[in-house]
Design a protein around this motif. Sequence first.
Motif, PDB file in Angstrom:
ATOM      1  N   CYS A 130     -15.747   4.742  10.959  1.00 58.43           N
ATOM      2  CA  CYS A 130     -15.991   3.317  10.680  1.00 58.43           C
ATOM      3  C   CYS A 130     -14.783   2.682  10.009  1.00 58.43           C
ATOM      4  N   ILE A 131     -14.130   3.423   9.114  1.00 63.17           N
ATOM      5  CA  ILE A 131     -12.967   2.878   8.411  1.00 63.17           C
ATOM      6  C   ILE A 131     -11.762   2.796   9.336  1.00 63.17           C
ATOM      7  N   THR A 132     -11.501   3.855  10.087  1.00 62.25           N
ATOM      8  CA  THR A 132     -10.263   3.905  10.873  1.00 62.25           C
ATOM      9  C   THR A 132     -10.370   3.249  12.242  1.00 62.25           C
ATOM     10  N   LYS A 133     -11.543   3.323  12.865  1.00 58.71           N
ATOM     11  CA  LYS A 133     -11.673   2.815  14.230  1.00 58.71           C
ATOM     12  C   LYS A 133     -12.576   1.597  14.345  1.00 58.71           C
ATOM     13  N   GLY A 134     -13.271   1.254  13.281  1.00 55.16           N
ATOM     14  CA  GLY A 134     -14.187   0.124  13.323  1.00 55.16           C
ATOM     15  C   GLY A 134     -15.588   0.562  13.690  1.00 55.16           C
ATOM     16  N   GLY A 135     -16.474  -0.372  13.789  1.00 55.77           N
ATOM     17  CA  GLY A 135     -17.868  -0.079  14.102  1.00 55.77           C
ATOM     18  C   GLY A 135     -18.693   0.036  12.838  1.00 55.77           C
ATOM     19  N   ALA A 172      -3.324   1.075   3.914  1.00 56.21           N
ATOM     20  CA  ALA A 172      -2.365   0.842   4.996  1.00 56.21           C
ATOM     21  C   ALA A 172      -2.435   2.088   5.865  1.00 56.21           C
ATOM     22  N   LEU A 173      -3.175   2.022   6.979  1.00 54.55           N
ATOM     23  CA  LEU A 173      -3.448   3.218   7.773  1.00 54.55           C
ATOM     24  C   LEU A 173      -2.199   3.815   8.408  1.00 54.55           C
ATOM     25  N   ASP A 174      -1.108   3.062   8.461  1.00 50.91           N
ATOM     26  CA  ASP A 174       0.146   3.647   8.935  1.00 50.91           C
ATOM     27  C   ASP A 174       0.864   4.410   7.821  1.00 50.91           C
ATOM     28  N   SER A 204       1.089   4.494  -4.630  1.00 47.59           N
ATOM     29  CA  SER A 204       1.463   3.711  -3.451  1.00 47.59           C
ATOM     30  C   SER A 204       1.123   4.380  -2.127  1.00 47.59           C
ATOM     31  N   VAL A 205       1.029   5.698  -2.093  1.00 47.93           N
ATOM     32  CA  VAL A 205       0.671   6.408  -0.872  1.00 47.93           C
ATOM     33  C   VAL A 205      -0.573   7.231  -1.189  1.00 47.93           C
ATOM     34  N   LEU A 206      -1.623   7.027  -0.392  1.00 46.38           N
ATOM     35  CA  LEU A 206      -2.910   7.650  -0.694  1.00 46.38           C
ATOM     36  C   LEU A 206      -3.343   8.605   0.406  1.00 46.38           C
ATOM     37  N   TRP A 207      -4.068   9.639  -0.011  1.00 45.12           N
ATOM     38  CA  TRP A 207      -4.721  10.549   0.921  1.00 45.12           C
ATOM     39  C   TRP A 207      -6.174  10.613   0.497  1.00 45.12           C
TER      40      TRP A 207
END
Length: 121
Positions: free
Chosen positions: A40-45, A62-64, A26-29
């Motif tokens: 690209c994954i976290t900020k887009g582009g 879920a980036l949070d 459920s919680v990933l790193w």
Amino acid sequence: MISCPLEGKICHPLTEVAAAQRLGLSVLWVESDSTLAIQCITKGGGPWHIQATLRHIRHLLALDRDTITHIFREGNQVADLLASEGWDRRYYYEYSSRDLPRRHRSLVQIDRFGLPTVRGL
């Protein structure tokens, strides 16, 4: 079919995240040696042809709650060795800590103690 190196760096976390979710984690790193892929994954582009893949990753992560970080290539030795072996096997195989091959065990120990390693050529 992967059309560019960045797409390969993007697809790898996607397969990891999807596999982790199938296992009920459920919680990933997620770690990547590509800062561009992480951005690209976290900020887009990123190129238009990988936008659907990026949206899919963002939907799964879920980036949070989950974390995605940069790791230097030298820090990926255990993962690289297992990925290479998985590619050669072409089927799912899971090791217990007792049946890891010698090379794997030594890299895990080095990683566990936080010792520096040098990648052989």
